[in-house]
Scaffold this active site. Structure first.
Site, PDB file in Angstrom:
ATOM      1  N   THR A 200      12.158  -0.391   8.616  1.00 31.80           N
ATOM      2  CA  THR A 200      11.607   0.937   8.913  1.00 31.80           C
ATOM      3  C   THR A 200      12.681   1.750   9.622  1.00 31.80           C
ATOM      4  O   THR A 200      13.512   1.198  10.325  1.00 31.80           O
ATOM      5  CB  THR A 200      10.383   0.759   9.835  1.00 31.80           C
ATOM      6  OG1 THR A 200       9.371   0.113   9.085  1.00 31.80           O
ATOM      7  CG2 THR A 200       9.858   2.076  10.373  1.00 31.80           C
ATOM      8  N   ARG A 228      -3.272  -0.021   2.496  1.00 30.37           N
ATOM      9  CA  ARG A 228      -3.055  -0.361   3.912  1.00 30.37           C
ATOM     10  C   ARG A 228      -2.191   0.717   4.583  1.00 30.37           C
ATOM     11  O   ARG A 228      -1.195   1.158   4.027  1.00 30.37           O
ATOM     12  CB  ARG A 228      -2.364  -1.727   4.008  1.00 30.37           C
ATOM     13  CG  ARG A 228      -2.001  -2.167   5.431  1.00 30.37           C
ATOM     14  CD  ARG A 228      -0.570  -1.852   5.778  1.00 30.37           C
ATOM     15  NE  ARG A 228      -0.172  -2.437   7.067  1.00 30.37           N
ATOM     16  CZ  ARG A 228       0.977  -2.162   7.684  1.00 30.37           C
ATOM     17  NH1 ARG A 228       1.835  -1.328   7.139  1.00 30.37           N
ATOM     18  NH2 ARG A 228       1.278  -2.706   8.833  1.00 30.37           N
ATOM     19  N   VAL A 229      -2.576   1.132   5.744  1.00 29.08           N
ATOM     20  CA  VAL A 229      -1.771   2.093   6.498  1.00 29.08           C
ATOM     21  C   VAL A 229      -1.346   1.431   7.803  1.00 29.08           C
ATOM     22  O   VAL A 229      -2.173   0.829   8.493  1.00 29.08           O
ATOM     23  CB  VAL A 229      -2.577   3.379   6.786  1.00 29.08           C
ATOM     24  CG1 VAL A 229      -1.766   4.327   7.650  1.00 29.08           C
ATOM     25  CG2 VAL A 229      -2.972   4.056   5.478  1.00 29.08           C
ATOM     26  N   GLY A 230      -0.059   1.529   8.111  1.00 28.27           N
ATOM     27  CA  GLY A 230       0.455   0.901   9.329  1.00 28.27           C
ATOM     28  C   GLY A 230       0.484   1.866  10.504  1.00 28.27           C
ATOM     29  O   GLY A 230      -0.187   2.907  10.515  1.00 28.27           O
ATOM     30  N   ASP A 231       1.301   1.532  11.476  1.00 29.05           N
ATOM     31  CA  ASP A 231       1.392   2.340  12.708  1.00 29.05           C
ATOM     32  C   ASP A 231       2.253   3.587  12.532  1.00 29.05           C
ATOM     33  O   ASP A 231       2.110   4.562  13.272  1.00 29.05           O
ATOM     34  CB  ASP A 231       1.989   1.494  13.838  1.00 29.05           C
ATOM     35  CG  ASP A 231       3.401   1.014  13.488  1.00 29.05           C
ATOM     36  OD1 ASP A 231       3.606   0.542  12.349  1.00 29.05           O
ATOM     37  OD2 ASP A 231       4.291   1.116  14.343  1.00 29.05           O
ATOM     38  N   THR A 251       8.955   0.234  15.507  1.00 31.63           N
ATOM     39  CA  THR A 251       9.070  -0.562  14.281  1.00 31.63           C
ATOM     40  C   THR A 251       8.595  -1.978  14.558  1.00 31.63           C
ATOM     41  O   THR A 251       8.834  -2.511  15.638  1.00 31.63           O
ATOM     42  CB  THR A 251      10.514  -0.595  13.749  1.00 31.63           C
ATOM     43  OG1 THR A 251      10.566  -1.518  12.637  1.00 31.63           O
ATOM     44  CG2 THR A 251      11.523  -1.032  14.791  1.00 31.63           C
ATOM     45  N   GLY A 252       7.923  -2.566  13.586  1.00 31.18           N
ATOM     46  CA  GLY A 252       7.428  -3.926  13.777  1.00 31.18           C
ATOM     47  C   GLY A 252       6.100  -4.103  13.065  1.00 31.18           C
ATOM     48  O   GLY A 252       5.756  -3.308  12.184  1.00 31.18           O
ATOM     49  N   GLY A 254       2.863  -3.434  12.313  1.00 30.18           N
ATOM     50  CA  GLY A 254       2.147  -2.206  12.635  1.00 30.18           C
ATOM     51  C   GLY A 254       0.751  -2.357  13.215  1.00 30.18           C
ATOM     52  O   GLY A 254       0.335  -1.571  14.066  1.00 30.18           O
TER      53      GLY A 254
HETATM   54  N1  ASP Z   1       5.738  -0.730  11.433  1.00 32.80           N
HETATM   55  C1  ASP Z   1       5.802  -0.750  10.010  1.00 32.80           C
HETATM   56  C2  ASP Z   1       4.409  -1.007   9.456  1.00 32.80           C
HETATM   57  O1  ASP Z   1       3.705  -1.835   9.976  1.00 32.80           O
HETATM   58  C3  ASP Z   1       6.725  -1.778   9.455  1.00 32.80           C
HETATM   59  C4  ASP Z   1       8.039  -1.950  10.164  1.00 32.80           C
HETATM   60  O2  ASP Z   1       8.303  -1.296  11.143  1.00 32.80           O
HETATM   61  O3  ASP Z   1       8.850  -2.762   9.713  1.00 32.80           O
HETATM   62  O4  ASP Z   1       4.066  -0.419   8.478  1.00 32.80           O
END
Ligand code: ASP
Length: 334
Positions: A200, A228-231, A251-252, A254
Site C-alpha cells: 500500500t 471487501r473494503v479495508g481501512d 498500512t497493514g 486493514g
Molecule cells: N491496509 C490495506 C488494506 O487492508 C492493505 C495494506 O496496507 O497492505 O486494505
C-alpha cells in the site's frame, strides 16, 4: 478632538506595526515543512531481497519524496505534494496501489483510496475502484467536487468519468508478478495463509503555511473477498489529517486498523491528552494494534514537522524529506 484623533491613529499605527512584526515571527517559526511517504508494511526481509530489487524500491521512494518535496519547497500545498507523490507510487508496479495492485479472490484489481486536508477537515475517499488509473485523483475529486466524503464502485467511476479522469481496463493494474502469485495461491491453499500484503502507498506532508494533508492508496489485501473494503478509504482508520495535531497514513491488516480507528486515535491522543506525535503513534501501533493481534504501521508528521514511522512488522518501505535535511529512505527494521 483633533488631538484625540491623532493619538488614536498613532496608537493604531503602532498596534499594526506590532501585529506585522508578530506575524513575521509566526511565519518564520512555521517555515519547517516536509513530506513522509510509505510503500507498505509486511514481511520485508533483507534475506529475501536482491540488491537490484532493493535499489529499485529505494529509487522509486526517493523519486516520490523528491517530487513532493519540490512542490513544498516552491510554496505549493501539502495536498498537492502528497497527491503528486502518491501518483508516482501508484504508477509504479512495485507497490500494491494502482499498477501492481494485489488481486481479489476472483482475480481482479479493486482499489481503495482516501485523502484528507488538515486545514479544513475536508476528506474524500473511494472504494472498489476498477478502472480509474490514479485512484488518488478520484479521492481528491470526491473531496473537492462532490458534497460527499466516500463513494464506491460504479457510481464513483461514473463520477470519475464525468470529471475526465483517465480510465483504464482492469488488466492495466495486473502485473505478471501479481498474476503469478495469485495463480499460485489459488492452487495451494496453504500459501494463502502466508499471504504477502505489503505495498500500500501513502503520504503525509506539512507545507510552508502550516497546513497538513494525508493520503493513502491501495489494492487492499491479496485474495480479499470481492466487495471487501479495508481501512485505506476509511477516514480516521487509514488516513487522517488535522492542522491542530498531525497527518497520518496507515498500512497493514486493514480490519484491525478500522477496529481501532488508528489514524484518528493518534490525532486524538495528541489533541485530548497532549501526547507528542511519537508517543501517540507508539501507543497506538506498538501497544494497542499489537495487543489486538494486528500487523502494520503508519507514517505521520505533526504541525511542527516532527515525524513518526512506527510498525510492528519485519519492514516497511518508508522515507521522509524535511526542510533543512536530506531525503531519508528505509526498508527494514533497523
Ligand atoms: N491496509 C490495506 C488494506 O487492508 C492493505 C495494506 O496496507 O497492505 O486494505
Amino acid at each position: 478632538m483633533a488631538f484625540m484623533f491623532k493619538r488614536a491613529s498613532l496608537s493604531f499605527f503602532f498596534y499594526a506595526l506590532i501585529l506585522l512584526f508578530n506575524q513575521s515571527i509566526i511565519s518564520q517559526t512555521n517555515s519547517k515543512y516536509g513530506i513522509v511517504i510509505h510503500g507498505g508494511a509486511g514481511t520485508i526481509l533483507r534475506t529475501s531481497m536482491t540488491p537490484e530489487k532493493e535499489a529499485e524500491y529505494t529509487a522509486k521512494l526517493n523519486e516520490a519524496l523528491q517530487t513532493g518535496y519540490n512542490i513544498l519547497e516552491t510554496g505549493g500545498t501539502s495536498l498537492d505534494a502528497i497527491n503528486a507523490a502518491i501518483i508516482i507510487l501508484e504508477d509504479s508496479p512495485l507497490f500494491n496501489a494502482g499498477k501492481g495492485a494485489v488481486l481479489t479472490e476472483k482475480g481482479a484489481a479493486e482499489l481503495d483510496v482516501s485523502i484528507m486536508d488538515g486545514k479544513t477537515l475536508m476528506a474524500g475517499a473511494a472504494a472498489g475502484i476498477k478502472h480509474v488509473k490514479n485512484p488518488i485523483n478520484l479521492a481528491r475529486l470526491v473531496m473537492e467536487k462532490s458534497p460527499h466524503v466516500m463513494m464506491i464502485g460504479a457510481g464513483a467511476e461514473e463520477f470519475a468519468k464525468e470529471n475526465n479522469l483517465e480510465m483504464v481496463d482492469n488488466s492495466y493494474f495486473i502485473t505478471k508478478e501479481r498474476w503469478e502469485s495469485y495463480k499460485k495461491m489459488r492452487q495451494r491453499e496453504e500459501e494463502r495463509k502466508k499471504v504477502e500484503k505489503q505495498g500500500t502507498v501513502g503520504a503525509v506532508a506539512l507545507d510552508k503555511n502550516g497546513n497538513l494533508a494525508a493520503g493513502t492508496s491501495t489494492g487492499g489485501m491479496m485474495m480479499k473477498k470481492f466487495g471487501r473494503v479495508g481501512d485505506t478509504p476509511v477516514i480516521g482508520a487509514g488516513t487522517y489529517a488535522n492542522n491542530n495535531t498531525c497527518a497520518v497514513s496507515a498500512t497493514g491488516h486493514g480490519e484491525y486498523f478500522i477496529r481501532l480507528s488508528v489514524a484518528r486515535d493518534i490525532s486524538a491522543l495528541m489533541e485530548y491528552k497532549n501526547f507528542s506525535l511519537s508517543d501517540a503513534a507508539n501507543e497506538v501501533i506498538m501497544k494497542k494494534l499489537t495487543a489486538l493481534g494486528g500487523t502494520g504501521g503508519i507514517i505521520a508528521i505533526d504541525k511542527n514537522g516532527s515525524v513518526a514511522m512506527p510498525f510492528n512488522t519485519e519492514g516497511m518501505y518508508r522515507g521522509y524529506y524535511l526542510s533543512g535535511e536530506k531525503p531519508n529512505v528505509k526498508i527494514y527494521k533497523d
